[in-house]
Design a protein around this motif. Structure first.
Motif, mmCIF file in Angstrom:
data_model
loop_
_atom_site.group_PDB
_atom_site.id
_atom_site.type_symbol
_atom_site.label_atom_id
_atom_site.label_comp_id
_atom_site.label_asym_id
_atom_site.label_seq_id
_atom_site.Cartn_x
_atom_site.Cartn_y
_atom_site.Cartn_z
ATOM 1 N N GLY A 24 40.328 7.264 16.901
ATOM 2 C CA GLY A 24 40.105 8.645 17.161
ATOM 3 C C GLY A 24 39.038 9.074 16.462
ATOM 4 O O GLY A 24 38.210 9.892 17.087
ATOM 5 N N GLU A 25 38.833 8.683 15.371
ATOM 6 C CA GLU A 25 37.427 9.233 14.638
ATOM 7 C C GLU A 25 36.069 8.602 15.888
ATOM 8 O O GLU A 25 35.233 9.398 15.970
ATOM 9 N N ASN A 26 36.246 7.520 16.372
ATOM 10 C CA ASN A 26 35.096 6.929 17.127
ATOM 11 C C ASN A 26 35.019 7.871 18.318
ATOM 12 O O ASN A 26 34.062 8.231 19.012
ATOM 13 N N ARG A 27 36.170 8.205 18.909
ATOM 14 C CA ARG A 27 36.120 9.025 19.953
ATOM 15 C C ARG A 27 35.708 10.502 19.709
ATOM 16 O O ARG A 27 34.836 11.066 20.360
ATOM 17 N N ALA A 28 35.958 11.019 18.641
ATOM 18 C CA ALA A 28 35.276 12.331 18.218
ATOM 19 C C ALA A 28 33.815 12.210 17.956
ATOM 20 O O ALA A 28 32.918 12.897 18.348
ATOM 21 N N LEU A 29 33.207 11.144 17.420
ATOM 22 C CA LEU A 29 31.791 10.947 17.113
ATOM 23 C C LEU A 29 31.164 10.438 18.387
ATOM 24 O O LEU A 29 30.048 11.053 18.410
ATOM 25 N N HIS A 30 31.601 9.533 19.107
ATOM 26 C CA HIS A 30 30.862 9.116 20.186
ATOM 27 C C HIS A 30 31.054 9.604 21.596
ATOM 28 O O HIS A 30 30.306 9.475 22.539
ATOM 29 N N GLY A 31 32.141 10.255 21.693
ATOM 30 C CA GLY A 31 32.636 10.853 22.899
ATOM 31 C C GLY A 31 31.978 12.431 23.164
ATOM 32 O O GLY A 31 32.730 13.077 23.600
ATOM 33 N N ARG A 32 30.814 12.551 22.852
ATOM 34 C CA ARG A 32 30.252 14.049 22.745
ATOM 35 C C ARG A 32 28.966 13.983 23.739
ATOM 36 O O ARG A 32 28.316 12.993 23.850
ATOM 37 N N GLU A 36 25.903 18.510 22.153
ATOM 38 C CA GLU A 36 26.682 18.795 20.578
ATOM 39 C C GLU A 36 26.180 17.673 19.571
ATOM 40 O O GLU A 36 26.166 18.067 18.518
ATOM 41 N N LYS A 37 25.696 16.561 19.979
ATOM 42 C CA LYS A 37 25.354 15.724 19.092
ATOM 43 C C LYS A 37 23.802 16.205 18.283
ATOM 44 O O LYS A 37 23.615 16.256 17.126
ATOM 45 N N THR A 38 23.041 16.890 19.120
ATOM 46 C CA THR A 38 21.883 17.597 18.612
ATOM 47 C C THR A 38 22.098 18.638 17.722
ATOM 48 O O THR A 38 21.841 18.836 16.614
ATOM 49 N N ARG A 39 23.346 19.469 18.241
ATOM 50 C CA ARG A 39 23.650 20.636 17.418
ATOM 51 C C ARG A 39 24.197 20.109 16.061
ATOM 52 O O ARG A 39 23.848 20.794 14.901
ATOM 53 N N ASP A 40 25.012 19.082 15.934
ATOM 54 C CA ASP A 40 25.680 18.495 14.607
ATOM 55 C C ASP A 40 24.674 17.934 13.727
ATOM 56 O O ASP A 40 24.723 18.136 12.601
#
Length: 64
Positions: A24-32, A36-40
């Motif tokens: 679940g954590e991996n889906r939240a981190l890598h499934g973006r 979204e990654k740039t914003r975070d």
């Protein structure tokens, strides 16, 4: 008398739950998306710079 528990099954259930949590954590981190990654990343950098700018002592260059 208490309930009889098979320790092997309990251990396997615990391992499965841990793997599911990690998935679940991996889906939240890598499934973006890239946006979204740039914003975070920008939010994280801004918070880090804010904390670094409010430190009382500045880290000095250590050439030792």
């Amino acid at each position: 008398m208490g309930e009889i528990v098979n320790l092997r099954q309990v251990r396997k259930q615990k391992a499965r739950a841990e793997k599911e949590r990690q998935a679940g954590e991996n889906r939240a981190l890598h499934g973006r998306s890239k946006a979204e990654k740039t914003r975070d990343r920008l939010i994280s950098d801004k918070a880090e710079n804010f904390v670094a700018g409010h430190r009382r002592e500045r880290p000095e260059d250590q050439d030792d």
